[in-house]
Motif scaffolding. Structure first.
Motif, PDB file in Angstrom:
ATOM      1  N   TRP A 246     -54.856 -21.860 -68.813  1.00 32.67           N
ATOM      2  CA  TRP A 246     -55.720 -20.525 -68.660  1.00 32.67           C
ATOM      3  C   TRP A 246     -55.645 -20.182 -70.326  1.00 32.67           C
ATOM      4  O   TRP A 246     -54.760 -20.233 -70.870  1.00 32.67           O
ATOM      5  CB  TRP A 246     -55.087 -19.400 -68.129  1.00 32.67           C
ATOM      6  N   GLN A 247     -56.892 -19.954 -70.827  1.00 30.62           N
ATOM      7  CA  GLN A 247     -57.244 -19.298 -71.977  1.00 30.62           C
ATOM      8  C   GLN A 247     -58.447 -18.472 -72.081  1.00 30.62           C
ATOM      9  O   GLN A 247     -59.415 -18.547 -71.550  1.00 30.62           O
ATOM     10  CB  GLN A 247     -57.371 -20.776 -73.118  1.00 30.62           C
ATOM     11  N   HIS A 248     -58.353 -17.594 -73.560  1.00 32.41           N
ATOM     12  CA  HIS A 248     -59.368 -16.667 -73.583  1.00 32.41           C
ATOM     13  C   HIS A 248     -60.576 -17.591 -73.907  1.00 32.41           C
ATOM     14  O   HIS A 248     -60.405 -18.421 -74.715  1.00 32.41           O
ATOM     15  CB  HIS A 248     -58.804 -15.761 -74.257  1.00 32.41           C
ATOM     16  N   VAL A 249     -61.985 -17.157 -73.754  1.00 28.07           N
ATOM     17  CA  VAL A 249     -63.021 -17.619 -73.953  1.00 28.07           C
ATOM     18  C   VAL A 249     -63.139 -17.723 -75.458  1.00 28.07           C
ATOM     19  O   VAL A 249     -63.756 -19.016 -75.933  1.00 28.07           O
ATOM     20  CB  VAL A 249     -64.196 -17.009 -73.619  1.00 28.07           C
ATOM     21  N   LEU A 250     -62.558 -17.141 -76.205  1.00 31.15           N
ATOM     22  CA  LEU A 250     -62.719 -17.092 -77.727  1.00 31.15           C
ATOM     23  C   LEU A 250     -61.791 -18.469 -78.346  1.00 31.15           C
ATOM     24  O   LEU A 250     -62.079 -18.999 -79.276  1.00 31.15           O
ATOM     25  CB  LEU A 250     -62.150 -15.790 -78.558  1.00 31.15           C
ATOM     26  N   GLU A 251     -60.998 -18.730 -77.703  1.00 29.72           N
ATOM     27  CA  GLU A 251     -60.011 -19.914 -77.983  1.00 29.72           C
ATOM     28  C   GLU A 251     -60.704 -21.395 -78.172  1.00 29.72           C
ATOM     29  O   GLU A 251     -60.781 -21.872 -79.048  1.00 29.72           O
ATOM     30  CB  GLU A 251     -58.888 -20.355 -77.001  1.00 29.72           C
TER      31      GLU A 251
END
Length: 371
Positions: A246-251
């Protein structure tokens, strides 16, 4: 500031992105919209090519991105329209994100999935090839695929860029094919060894499960959570024990910006495949992620396992991103707790009918300060 930190902030340089012409396919989607917002904030001139936004509401319309993007509403499966739009834009950088991105829909519409994800890639690369032959200034081409392009062995360690491609569902296998198509075009028409002749660097990017505000896709975990939370309903989970990165879209978007700049400036040295995923501590089961989101939302939220049969999906999937960390200087900035907090913050702002363009820009600014 250490060397890694300096490298990690390269995407923020206005001296590079200011007035760069960037052609983005799939710009009306969730990740494409975040990319366009960030590119515009950096001073780039963005042309987009995509169908109408795939959901209602959509991040693209909420942020009124037609005011910032020269938009072509057309199908990636139409090679003539795509080639004409690309030639008209005469971009410096091309980022290909147009796709059929949903695993469950790929079971329902397998032919469409293969047409969009495979032939869409062919059409994009053919359009690039034709435009370059006619003198277009294209220097960098980035095809954004997925972590699901790997032949999943349910390994307890991350897949590396050199591991076998594959897929046990139409979406995953179509994305593996998109990777192979890109590699074939690169070697046949834009070989790194002949870069001085064609001056085009082609790469692919593979990212994990992205979350963040503005995603309303059907059958995707956080959008399903968002809809249930906004309605005050119980969240239903199809695969509560499935483990995902899982990761934030900005990553990953920050990774795409860094890689695109490297392709433009240094060409063949970066014309390869690249993983962008979270640290190992943020590879968690679905149930754990939803539990965290419910805690952020409030005590009235709850979830339960959904009964019935569901199409096969991988149970364990992780990425090894050491290559991007070592050679690009990219690294995750927000851990999962922060990513979920930012997602909840965005959804609550949407519920209050805030200016969502301003909310997105503020989150990009927050990310940049920590990066």
């Amino acid at each position: 500031m250490g060397n890694q930190a300096v490298l990690a902030t390269q995407w923020k340089s206005p001296s590079f992105w200011s007035n760069k012409k960037v052609f983005v396919t799939g710009h009306t989607g969730f990740k494409g919209s975040w990319l366009c917002i960030w590119l515009h904030s950096l001073g780039a001139s963005v042309t987009g090519y995509a169908l109408q936004p795939p959901t209602d509401p959509s991040l693209y319309k909420l942020c009124q991105l037609d005011e910032w993007v020269t938009s072509h509403t057309a199908d990636i499966r139409n090679p003539e329209q795509l080639a004409a739009a690309l030639e008209e834009a005469a971009p410096d950088i091309v980022i290909h994100m147009a796709a059929q991105p949903l695993v469950r829909r790929s079971y329902e519409q397998p032919a469409e999935t293969y047409e969009v994800n495979m032939m869409g890639t062919v059409n994009l690369l053919e359009a690039v090839r034709g435009a370059v032959q006619k003198g277009a200034p294209i220097r960098a081409v980035l095809n954004v695929t997925t972590d699901k392009c790997y032949r999943n062995r349910e390994w307890a360690w991350g897949y590396r860029e050199t591991d076998q491609l594959g897929g046990s569902d139409p979406y995953s296998s179509s994305k593996a094919c998109s990777e192979l198509i890109t590699s074939g075009y690169r070697e046949a028409f834009f070989p790194p060894g002949a870069y001085d002749r064609h001056r085009v660097a082609v790469a692919t990017a593979r990212a994990g499960n992205v979350i963040g505000g503005g995603d309303w896709a059907k059958d995707r975990l956080l959008p399903d959570c968002t809809r249930a939370l906004l309605r005050g309903e119980r969240i239903k989970l199809r695969y509560p024990q499935a483990v995902r990165p899982w990761q934030h879209v900005l990553e990953p978007v920050s990774g795409y910006l860094m890689l695109a700049r490297k392709l433009f400036e240094q060409g063949p040295a970066f014309a390869e495949e690249w993983n962008f995923g979270p640290d190992e501590r943020d590879v968690l089961p679905v149930a754990d992620v939803v539990r965290k989101m419910c805690d952020l939302w409030g005590s009235s939220s709850a979830y339960e396992a959904e009964e019935g049969e569901h199409p096969h999906e991988s149970r364990l999937l992780m990425l090894d991103c050491s290559k991007a960390k070592r050679r690009l200087g990219w690294h995750p900035v927000w851990n999962l707790d922060t990513a979920l907090a930012k997602t909840a913050e965005w959804v609550k702002a949407y519920e209050r009918q805030s200016d969502m363009r301003a909310v997105c820009l503020q989150q990009i600014q927050d990310y940049g300060k920590e990066g």
